[in-house]
Scaffold this active site. Structure first.
Site, PDB file in Angstrom:
ATOM      1  N   TYR A 235      29.628  51.957  33.713  1.00  0.00           N
ATOM      2  CA  TYR A 235      30.686  52.198  34.709  1.00  0.00           C
ATOM      3  C   TYR A 235      31.216  53.643  34.646  1.00  0.00           C
ATOM      4  O   TYR A 235      30.774  54.507  35.382  1.00  0.00           O
ATOM      5  CB  TYR A 235      31.825  51.157  34.571  1.00  0.00           C
ATOM      6  N   THR A 275      35.576  39.927  41.929  1.00  0.00           N
ATOM      7  CA  THR A 275      35.448  40.132  43.374  1.00  0.00           C
ATOM      8  C   THR A 275      33.958  40.203  43.677  1.00  0.00           C
ATOM      9  O   THR A 275      33.135  40.254  42.761  1.00  0.00           O
ATOM     10  CB  THR A 275      36.094  41.460  43.849  1.00  0.00           C
TER      11      THR A 275
HETATM   12  P1  NAD Z   1      35.418  43.809  47.608  1.00  0.00           P
HETATM   13  O1  NAD Z   1      33.943  43.706  47.638  1.00  0.00           O
HETATM   14  O2  NAD Z   1      36.207  42.564  47.356  1.00  0.00           O
HETATM   15  O3  NAD Z   1      35.959  44.413  48.998  1.00  0.00           O
HETATM   16  C1  NAD Z   1      35.304  45.439  49.669  1.00  0.00           C
HETATM   17  C2  NAD Z   1      35.896  45.630  51.056  1.00  0.00           C
HETATM   18  O4  NAD Z   1      35.193  46.718  51.690  1.00  0.00           O
HETATM   19  C3  NAD Z   1      35.728  44.410  51.995  1.00  0.00           C
HETATM   20  O5  NAD Z   1      36.874  44.307  52.816  1.00  0.00           O
HETATM   21  C4  NAD Z   1      34.532  44.812  52.869  1.00  0.00           C
HETATM   22  O6  NAD Z   1      34.500  44.207  54.162  1.00  0.00           O
HETATM   23  C5  NAD Z   1      34.785  46.296  52.976  1.00  0.00           C
HETATM   24  N1  NAD Z   1      33.601  47.071  53.359  1.00  0.00           N
HETATM   25  C6  NAD Z   1      32.441  47.238  52.682  1.00  0.00           C
HETATM   26  N2  NAD Z   1      31.611  48.076  53.381  1.00  0.00           N
HETATM   27  C7  NAD Z   1      32.290  48.435  54.503  1.00  0.00           C
HETATM   28  C8  NAD Z   1      32.008  49.275  55.608  1.00  0.00           C
HETATM   29  N3  NAD Z   1      30.863  49.942  55.700  1.00  0.00           N
HETATM   30  N4  NAD Z   1      32.923  49.371  56.593  1.00  0.00           N
HETATM   31  C9  NAD Z   1      34.101  48.696  56.538  1.00  0.00           C
HETATM   32  N5  NAD Z   1      34.444  47.910  55.495  1.00  0.00           N
HETATM   33  C10 NAD Z   1      33.545  47.787  54.494  1.00  0.00           C
HETATM   34  O7  NAD Z   1      35.766  44.965  46.574  1.00  0.00           O
HETATM   35  P2  NAD Z   1      36.926  45.193  45.495  1.00  0.00           P
HETATM   36  O8  NAD Z   1      36.436  44.751  44.176  1.00  0.00           O
HETATM   37  O9  NAD Z   1      38.246  44.722  45.991  1.00  0.00           O
HETATM   38  O10 NAD Z   1      36.909  46.786  45.434  1.00  0.00           O
HETATM   39  C11 NAD Z   1      37.779  47.606  46.199  1.00  0.00           C
HETATM   40  C12 NAD Z   1      38.078  48.864  45.414  1.00  0.00           C
HETATM   41  O11 NAD Z   1      38.743  48.505  44.203  1.00  0.00           O
HETATM   42  C13 NAD Z   1      36.830  49.653  45.020  1.00  0.00           C
HETATM   43  O12 NAD Z   1      37.117  51.034  45.107  1.00  0.00           O
HETATM   44  C14 NAD Z   1      36.637  49.250  43.561  1.00  0.00           C
HETATM   45  O13 NAD Z   1      35.935  50.231  42.819  1.00  0.00           O
HETATM   46  C15 NAD Z   1      38.078  49.141  43.119  1.00  0.00           C
HETATM   47  N6  NAD Z   1      38.275  48.349  41.877  1.00  0.00           N
HETATM   48  C16 NAD Z   1      37.735  47.105  41.730  1.00  0.00           C
HETATM   49  C17 NAD Z   1      37.907  46.426  40.524  1.00  0.00           C
HETATM   50  C18 NAD Z   1      37.324  45.049  40.297  1.00  0.00           C
HETATM   51  O14 NAD Z   1      37.295  44.588  39.152  1.00  0.00           O
HETATM   52  N7  NAD Z   1      36.878  44.366  41.337  1.00  0.00           N
HETATM   53  C19 NAD Z   1      38.675  46.995  39.486  1.00  0.00           C
HETATM   54  C20 NAD Z   1      39.254  48.245  39.698  1.00  0.00           C
HETATM   55  C21 NAD Z   1      39.038  48.926  40.890  1.00  0.00           C
END
Ligand code: NAD
Length: 395
Positions: A235, A275
């Site tokens: 990561y 997620t």
């Molecule tokens: P997720 O997969 O649940 O959500 C992704 C979102 O992006 C969805 O709404 C999807 O429809 C949208 N999306 C994807 N491609 C798209 C496109 N081309 N156009 C429009 N919408 C699009 O993801 P998540 O885990 O909530 O991640 C969101 C952010 O949080 C990321 O930056 C991730 O790195 C960060 N994050 C996640 C975690 C974790 O453990 N899941 C931890 C810390 C930070």
């Protein structure tokens, strides 16, 4: 039709509309049962609003701040007997719940990286909302087409420098296996930065600024992850970590450009949660199953909605208007995850986890439950034997 989960590797290819709706209701109830956000935003744009952290941010904005929300996401409606994606059902349910309380909520389904979707958002904001005071950027995407050149880039999850071997959890077989991930090429790194770095966030904010649609003092927040040493090769020090470094570069550039309206860009480092995006990261699911076990035992376990509620109340919109940052200028919502007592416990357990000890040492069942809940399965008070119509549409 009767809808059952069909899991294929790290995705479930079906989703349950009533289960997704019940998930949304639970998250709304959580926000309502907790302190509302004083001085919260009134007009919020969430990019990546349909699942995970973006969805939870939208729910806190609407039901904790009474804000108007515009959600942008990329989901698939139900077609030819297939169910829609969970993000579709989530967003329909969220809009319905918001409207029933007299809150404006609107959605745009399409590729957020494209100029066309940005233009649509600008039109919608101008005609329906007025100036935006919070922009959440929460995309997790496998590919991006550069709107200027038309070239498509794919993101990868690879280590940098050398191949990397470690154990991972095969959730289908419930076994601990060893896998070797091939080191990234320079091209892999550049492509991942193109997709998950800060360029598109900058384009969104630039466009809104140029169109005069950002309010005085507006904030924009993107999400980041750092995590413990055991996940660093894949990561923080891997291709995705490089993209996050670029996101931090973009934060500073955006903050500078927002100075004239007293606005600022922020990055929140969030906790590891289940997620669709995190389930796809090799090795991270094993860490999450151990972390959940430890945090449920020692305290401080949170999911997306708890994290985002705390982000709004304890960081972004505090009474004293002060946003606490670490020495790198980042908001740390992973503070409880990274507490020494939690990380020491994870580090102790990690080498001991084998196929035989998965149940004893990890929260495998809790992880599986949460994974299926992402798709609307295993949610309380939902009758999974009932015949349901998979076609659900926005009003
Ligand atoms: P997720 O997969 O649940 O959500 C992704 C979102 O992006 C969805 O709404 C999807 O429809 C949208 N999306 C994807 N491609 C798209 C496109 N081309 N156009 C429009 N919408 C699009 O993801 P998540 O885990 O909530 O991640 C969101 C952010 O949080 C990321 O930056 C991730 O790195 C960060 N994050 C996640 C975690 C974790 O453990 N899941 C931890 C810390 C930070």
């Amino acid at each position: 039709m009767i809808i059952r989960p069909k899991v294929r590797g790290f995705v479930c290819v079906t989703a349950h509309p009533l289960g997704c709706e019940a998930n949304i209701k639970e998250q709304i109830d959580y926000v309502k049962a907790n302190p509302s956000v004083e001085n919260g935003p009134k007009n919020v744009l969430v990019i990546g609003a349909s699942t995970g952290y973006g969805l939870a941010s939208r729910i806190v904005s609407a039901f904790g701040c009474q804000a108007n929300t515009l959600g942008v996401f990329f989901e698939r409606p139900s077609e030819r007997g297939r169910t829609a994606t969970p993000g579709w059902y989530n967003s329909v349910a969220l809009e319905k719940a918001a409207k029933s309380e007299g809150l404006y909520a609107s959605s745009i389904n399409g590729d957020a990286f494209s100029t066309e979707i940005k233009d649509q958002a600008v039109e919608r904001i101008r005609s329906d909302m007025g100036k935006i005071d919070l922009v959440i950027y929460s995309l997790a995407a496998p590919r991006r087409t550069d709107p200027k050149t038309g070239e498509t880039y794919r993101s990868t999850l690879k280590p940098i420098g050398s191949d990397y071997s470690n154990k991972y959890l095969d959730t289908d077989k419930k076994t601990i296996q060893e896998a070797t991930l091939e080191a990234a090429t320079d091209e892999d790194i550049q492509n991942t930065v193109k997709v998950m770095g800060g360029e598109d966030w900058e384009l969104w904010i630039q466009k809104l600024e140029d169109e005069g649609l950002l309010a005085e003092g507006c904030k924009t927040v993107a999400y980041d992850y750092i995590g413990p040493k055991v996940t660093w090769p894949i990561y923080k020090d891997g291709t995705i970590g490089r993209a996050k470094i670029d996101l931090r570069r973009a934060k500073d550039a955006i903050s500078e450009s927002l100075q004239s309206i007293g606005g600022r860009a922020l990055i929140s480092v969030n906790k590891a949660v289940v997620t669709q995006a995190s389930s796809a990261i090799p090795g991270v699911n094993l860490y999450i199953t151990i972390l959940f076990r430890v945090m449920k035992d020692l305290g401080g376990h949170e999911g997306c909605i708890e994290q985002m509620h705390r982000l709004f109340t304890d960081r972004l919109y505090r009474e004293d208007d002060f946003v606490p940052l670490d020495d790198r200028g980042l908001i740390r919502m992973d503070d409880w995850e990274m507490e020494p007592k939690i990380q020491e416990a994870v580090t102790e357990v990690w080498p001991k986890v084998t196929t035989e000890t998965v149940d004893e040492l990890t929260d495998f069942d809790g992880y599986q439950d949460e994974f299926l809940r992402l798709f609307g399965f295993g949610v309380k008070n939902v009758d999974y034997e009932a015949d349901v119509d998979p076609v659900v549409n926005f009003e």
